[in-house]
Design a protein around this motif. Sequence first.
Motif, PDB file in Angstrom:
ATOM      1  N   VAL A  16       0.854  -1.166  -0.006  1.00  0.00           N
ATOM      2  CA  VAL A  16      -0.172   0.275   0.440  1.00  0.00           C
ATOM      3  C   VAL A  16       0.775   1.263  -0.060  1.00  0.00           C
ATOM      4  N   ARG A  17       0.965   2.010  -0.420  1.00  0.00           N
ATOM      5  CA  ARG A  17       1.302   3.857  -0.775  1.00  0.00           C
ATOM      6  C   ARG A  17       0.011   4.582  -0.728  1.00  0.00           C
ATOM      7  N   SER A  18       0.209   5.651   0.132  1.00  0.00           N
ATOM      8  CA  SER A  18      -0.921   6.824   0.085  1.00  0.00           C
ATOM      9  C   SER A  18       0.269   7.754  -0.421  1.00  0.00           C
ATOM     10  N   ALA A  19      -0.826   8.917  -0.738  1.00  0.00           N
ATOM     11  CA  ALA A  19      -0.006  10.387  -1.287  1.00  0.00           C
ATOM     12  C   ALA A  19      -1.247  10.633  -1.783  1.00  0.00           C
ATOM     13  N   GLY A  20      -0.744  12.057  -2.072  1.00  0.00           N
ATOM     14  CA  GLY A  20      -2.006  13.282  -2.268  1.00  0.00           C
ATOM     15  C   GLY A  20      -1.515  13.778  -3.527  1.00  0.00           C
ATOM     16  N   SER A  21      -2.738  14.628  -4.126  1.00  0.00           N
ATOM     17  CA  SER A  21      -2.521  15.707  -4.971  1.00  0.00           C
ATOM     18  C   SER A  21      -1.875  16.843  -4.355  1.00  0.00           C
ATOM     19  N   GLU A  22      -2.991  17.366  -3.312  1.00  0.00           N
ATOM     20  CA  GLU A  22      -2.614  18.464  -2.250  1.00  0.00           C
ATOM     21  C   GLU A  22      -2.731  18.395  -0.960  1.00  0.00           C
ATOM     22  N   PRO A  23      -1.636  17.190  -0.471  1.00  0.00           N
ATOM     23  CA  PRO A  23      -1.455  16.488   0.579  1.00  0.00           C
ATOM     24  C   PRO A  23      -1.275  17.523   1.952  1.00  0.00           C
ATOM     25  N   ALA A  24      -1.748  17.331   2.820  1.00  0.00           N
ATOM     26  CA  ALA A  24      -1.873  18.715   4.193  1.00  0.00           C
ATOM     27  C   ALA A  24      -0.652  18.833   5.175  1.00  0.00           C
ATOM     28  N   ASP A  25      -0.237  19.684   5.719  1.00  0.00           N
ATOM     29  CA  ASP A  25       1.622  19.417   6.333  1.00  0.00           C
ATOM     30  C   ASP A  25       1.162  18.013   7.166  1.00  0.00           C
ATOM     31  N   ARG A  26       0.178  17.432   8.127  1.00  0.00           N
ATOM     32  CA  ARG A  26       0.387  16.808   9.217  1.00  0.00           C
ATOM     33  C   ARG A  26      -1.443  15.854   8.693  1.00  0.00           C
ATOM     34  N   VAL A  27      -1.453  14.737   9.825  1.00  0.00           N
ATOM     35  CA  VAL A  27      -2.074  13.754   8.911  1.00  0.00           C
ATOM     36  C   VAL A  27      -3.526  14.482  10.311  1.00  0.00           C
ATOM     37  N   ASN A  28      -4.863  14.622   9.658  1.00  0.00           N
ATOM     38  CA  ASN A  28      -5.789  14.708  10.221  1.00  0.00           C
ATOM     39  C   ASN A  28      -5.990  14.586  10.938  1.00  0.00           C
ATOM     40  N   PRO A  29      -6.069  15.185  12.276  1.00  0.00           N
ATOM     41  CA  PRO A  29      -6.530  14.683  13.844  1.00  0.00           C
ATOM     42  C   PRO A  29      -8.075  14.205  13.392  1.00  0.00           C
ATOM     43  N   ALA A  30      -8.676  14.113  13.656  1.00  0.00           N
ATOM     44  CA  ALA A  30     -10.149  13.510  13.758  1.00  0.00           C
ATOM     45  C   ALA A  30      -9.542  12.055  13.286  1.00  0.00           C
TER      46      ALA A  30
END
Length: 119
Positions: A16-30
């Motif tokens: 599994v790989r995870s990446a985003g086109s516009e990643p945030a600077d940190r994991v969403n706390p919620a």
Amino acid sequence: MAAALLQHHALGRVAVRSAGSEPADRVNPAAAQALAEWGLDITAEIPSALSTGDVEAADVVITMGCGDTCPVFPGKRYLDWPLEDPAGQGVEAVRPIRDEIDRLVRGLLAGLLDAPGPR
């Protein structure tokens, strides 16, 4: 959330790989809190940008509404999961998103493990 759930359910049977086109600077706390309720810890993860190498190496590419910003390669299997964005939402709103991702991940995994060929 999808990567963590797929890793959890796959038990090492898929990469599994995870990446985003516009990643945030940190994991969403919620999102982290919603997954922690199920015993999964994503707090050490660092969001990263999607690269062409990620797509080239993948057998299946899951998009979540990235549109034209995601690289597309002929011959790759693409699935778009139209999910609500959990950004800026509290855990109460993120739980149903987590549950839907879990349902989609389980379906994907069942299809991958039932399909012939390399994984």
